[in-house]
Motif scaffolding. Structure first.
Motif, short mmCIF file in Angstrom:
data_model
loop_
_atom_site.label_atom_id
_atom_site.label_comp_id
_atom_site.label_asym_id
_atom_site.label_seq_id
_atom_site.Cartn_x
_atom_site.Cartn_y
_atom_site.Cartn_z
N GLY A 77 0.82 -1.20 0.00
CA GLY A 77 0.00 0.00 0.00
C GLY A 77 0.86 1.25 0.00
O GLY A 77 2.07 1.22 0.23
N ALA A 78 0.25 2.38 -0.29
CA ALA A 78 0.97 3.66 -0.30
C ALA A 78 1.23 4.10 1.14
O ALA A 78 0.42 3.90 2.03
CB ALA A 78 0.14 4.71 -1.02
N PHE A 79 2.39 4.68 1.36
CA PHE A 79 2.75 5.17 2.69
C PHE A 79 2.72 6.69 2.69
O PHE A 79 3.03 7.34 1.69
CB PHE A 79 4.15 4.69 3.08
CG PHE A 79 4.23 3.20 3.26
CD1 PHE A 79 3.84 2.61 4.44
CD2 PHE A 79 4.69 2.39 2.24
CE1 PHE A 79 3.90 1.23 4.61
CE2 PHE A 79 4.77 1.01 2.39
CZ PHE A 79 4.37 0.44 3.60
N ARG A 80 2.39 7.25 3.82
CA ARG A 80 2.44 8.70 3.98
C ARG A 80 3.88 9.15 4.12
O ARG A 80 4.71 8.46 4.73
CB ARG A 80 1.67 9.12 5.22
CG ARG A 80 0.20 8.90 5.13
CD ARG A 80 -0.45 9.41 6.37
NE ARG A 80 -1.86 9.08 6.36
CZ ARG A 80 -2.68 9.24 7.38
NH1 ARG A 80 -2.21 9.72 8.51
NH2 ARG A 80 -3.94 8.93 7.29
N LYS A 81 4.18 10.30 3.58
CA LYS A 81 5.52 10.86 3.77
C LYS A 81 5.58 11.46 5.16
O LYS A 81 4.65 12.09 5.63
CB LYS A 81 5.80 11.93 2.72
CG LYS A 81 5.86 11.38 1.31
CD LYS A 81 6.16 12.46 0.32
CE LYS A 81 6.19 11.89 -1.08
NZ LYS A 81 6.44 12.91 -2.09
N SER A 82 6.71 11.25 5.81
CA SER A 82 6.84 11.81 7.15
C SER A 82 7.14 13.30 7.04
O SER A 82 7.82 13.77 6.12
CB SER A 82 7.95 11.10 7.93
OG SER A 82 9.17 11.22 7.24
N ILE A 83 6.62 14.03 7.96
CA ILE A 83 6.79 15.49 7.99
C ILE A 83 7.79 15.83 9.08
O ILE A 83 7.64 15.42 10.23
CB ILE A 83 5.45 16.21 8.27
CG1 ILE A 83 4.44 15.83 7.18
CG2 ILE A 83 5.65 17.69 8.36
CD1 ILE A 83 3.05 16.35 7.49
N LYS A 84 8.83 16.59 8.71
CA LYS A 84 9.82 17.00 9.70
C LYS A 84 9.34 18.30 10.32
O LYS A 84 8.95 19.23 9.64
CB LYS A 84 11.19 17.18 9.05
CG LYS A 84 11.76 15.90 8.54
CD LYS A 84 13.14 16.11 7.97
CE LYS A 84 13.67 14.81 7.41
NZ LYS A 84 14.99 14.97 6.84
#
Length: 85
Positions: A77-84
């Motif tokens: 599945g698609a993963f969310r990009k982590s936000i710094k």
């Protein structure tokens, strides 16, 4: 009437246990004094299976529930990009 059979008696007298089930109804097998299992006829088993409701998991995974929804294979599945921050 449900008769209770100790597991060692049930093993030693299985034919008698089976005949009692067919003639008298469900037979309870005990292990160390605690009820562990029940021997029932195939007719009773089939009736119980028909009366059993499906689990929520099986309902959600059924073809009817999916409709047009395309589910990704596990781990793809698609993963969310982590936000710094």
């Amino acid at each position: 009437m449900n008769k209770h059979w100790a597991v060692q008696d049930a093993k030693a007298k299985f034919s008698e246990l089976l005949n009692a089930c067919l003639e008298e109804g469900p037979q309870v097998v005990t292990k160390r004094g605690h009820e562990a299992a029940v021997l029932i006829t195939i007719q009773e088993w089939n009736t119980l299976k028909k009366l059993a409701k499906p689990s929520l998991k099986s309902l959600l995974l059924s073809e009817q529930a999916k409709g047009d929804l395309v589910l990704p294979k596990r781990g793809q599945g698609a993963f969310r990009k982590s936000i710094k921050l």
